[in-house]
Design an enzyme around this catalytic site. Structure first.
Site, PDB file in Angstrom:
ATOM      1  N   ASN A 167       0.835  -1.204   0.000  1.00 51.55           N
ATOM      2  CA  ASN A 167       0.000   0.000   0.000  1.00 51.55           C
ATOM      3  C   ASN A 167       0.867   1.251   0.000  1.00 51.55           C
ATOM      4  OD1 ASN A 167       0.513  -0.957   2.670  1.00 51.55           O
ATOM      5  ND2 ASN A 167      -1.149   0.238   3.523  1.00 51.55           N
ATOM      6  N   CYS A 178      -4.211   0.739  -2.356  1.00 54.30           N
ATOM      7  CA  CYS A 178      -4.012  -0.525  -1.644  1.00 54.30           C
ATOM      8  C   CYS A 178      -2.930  -1.362  -2.323  1.00 54.30           C
ATOM      9  CB  CYS A 178      -5.302  -1.332  -1.655  1.00 54.30           C
ATOM     10  SG  CYS A 178      -6.634  -0.658  -0.665  1.00 54.30           S
ATOM     11  N   GLU A 198      -3.034  -4.576  -3.089  1.00 52.45           N
ATOM     12  CA  GLU A 198      -3.536  -5.506  -4.103  1.00 52.45           C
ATOM     13  C   GLU A 198      -3.688  -4.815  -5.457  1.00 52.45           C
ATOM     14  OE1 GLU A 198      -4.664  -4.905  -1.101  1.00 52.45           O
ATOM     15  OE2 GLU A 198      -5.689  -6.617  -0.201  1.00 52.45           O
ATOM     16  N   CYS A 239     -10.005  -5.524   0.450  1.00 53.59           N
ATOM     17  CA  CYS A 239     -11.168  -4.629   0.557  1.00 53.59           C
ATOM     18  C   CYS A 239     -12.041  -4.751  -0.693  1.00 53.59           C
ATOM     19  CB  CYS A 239     -10.718  -3.187   0.771  1.00 53.59           C
ATOM     20  SG  CYS A 239     -10.105  -2.377  -0.720  1.00 53.59           S
ATOM     21  N   CYS A 263     -10.575  -3.486  -3.989  1.00 55.58           N
ATOM     22  CA  CYS A 263      -9.555  -4.397  -4.545  1.00 55.58           C
ATOM     23  C   CYS A 263     -10.203  -5.641  -5.136  1.00 55.58           C
ATOM     24  CB  CYS A 263      -8.539  -4.772  -3.477  1.00 55.58           C
ATOM     25  SG  CYS A 263      -7.438  -3.397  -3.095  1.00 55.58           S
TER      26      CYS A 263
HETATM   27  N1  THU Z   1      -5.303  -1.507   2.432  1.00 56.91           N
HETATM   28  C1  THU Z   1      -4.750  -2.345   1.509  1.00 56.91           C
HETATM   29  O1  THU Z   1      -3.609  -2.150   1.076  1.00 56.91           O
HETATM   30  N2  THU Z   1      -5.492  -3.374   1.076  1.00 56.91           N
HETATM   31  C2  THU Z   1      -6.761  -3.651   1.481  1.00 56.91           C
HETATM   32  O2  THU Z   1      -7.383  -4.553   0.961  1.00 56.91           O
HETATM   33  C3  THU Z   1      -7.355  -2.878   2.573  1.00 56.91           C
HETATM   34  C4  THU Z   1      -6.624  -1.661   2.996  1.00 56.91           C
HETATM   35  C5  THU Z   1      -4.526  -0.347   2.887  1.00 56.91           C
HETATM   36  C6  THU Z   1      -5.085   0.989   2.467  1.00 56.91           C
HETATM   37  C7  THU Z   1      -4.514   1.888   3.532  1.00 56.91           C
HETATM   38  O3  THU Z   1      -3.209   2.281   3.149  1.00 56.91           O
HETATM   39  C8  THU Z   1      -4.418   1.009   4.765  1.00 56.91           C
HETATM   40  O4  THU Z   1      -4.468  -0.326   4.291  1.00 56.91           O
HETATM   41  C9  THU Z   1      -5.520   1.219   5.783  1.00 56.91           C
HETATM   42  O5  THU Z   1      -6.768   1.145   5.207  1.00 56.91           O
END
Ligand code: THU
Length: 160
Positions: A62, A73, A75, A112, A115
């Protein structure tokens, strides 16, 4: 009126050591990627590693921004890079790991919704399931045999 029930089936491994060897390697790549996350605002680090049909592994973490919504994110960082580098190579598997500076996350952390939608695009495009493995910082690893299993009622090109 009739009720429609939708099932989501996951396999749960007790830990990274119980994974098939290739997936264990992929998860270790995701862990290395997670450690390179740029997450100074949430202190929540996520790493993703994608195994492509040509054997190459693409990683993502991320990437946050002072303007919060401009961040991305792990992913999607990985999947968009894979799509940009190899537009015609299929994605076979994806490993995801998440860790919080607030404490050790032991439960598997699923990707999430945004993603899932992004990964779904590539699964639909390649017409072949993408296996998804996800975990916290350590502990159990969950497996989904496809992205569509994690995102029923997908919005895709078939409705456009
Ligand atoms: N995040 C991800 O990288 N992937 C996900 O599927 C959920 C959230 C990151 C986004 C942000 O930088 C941090 O996690 C908190 O939400």
């Amino acid at each position: 009126m009739r009720e429609v029930k939708i099932k989501c089936v996951l396999q749960v491994f007790g830990g990274i050591d119980q994974l098939p060897e290739d997936v264990k390697d992929l998860m270790q790549e995701a862990i290395r990627a997670r450690k390179k996350a740029y997450a100074p605002y949430s202190n929540f680090q996520v790493g993703a590693a994608i195994l492509l049909d040509n054997g190459e592994v693409i990683i993502g973490s991320n990437q946050e921004n002072a303007s919060y919504p401009s961040g991305l994110c792990a992913e999607r960082t990985a999947v968009y890079y894979a799509g940009a580098k190899y537009p015609n190579i299929k994605i076979l598997k994806m490993a995801i790991t998440a860790a919080s500076s607030k404490g050790t996350t032991l439960e598997p952390i699923p990707p999430c919704g945004a993603c899932r939608q992004a990964i779904a695009e590539y699964e639909v495009k390649q017409n072949q399931p993408i296996e998804i493995y996800f975990m916290g910082e350590s502990g159990k690893v969950a497996r989904s045999n496809s992205l569509s299993n994690l995102l029923p009622l997908v919005f895709d090109k078939s409705v456009l």
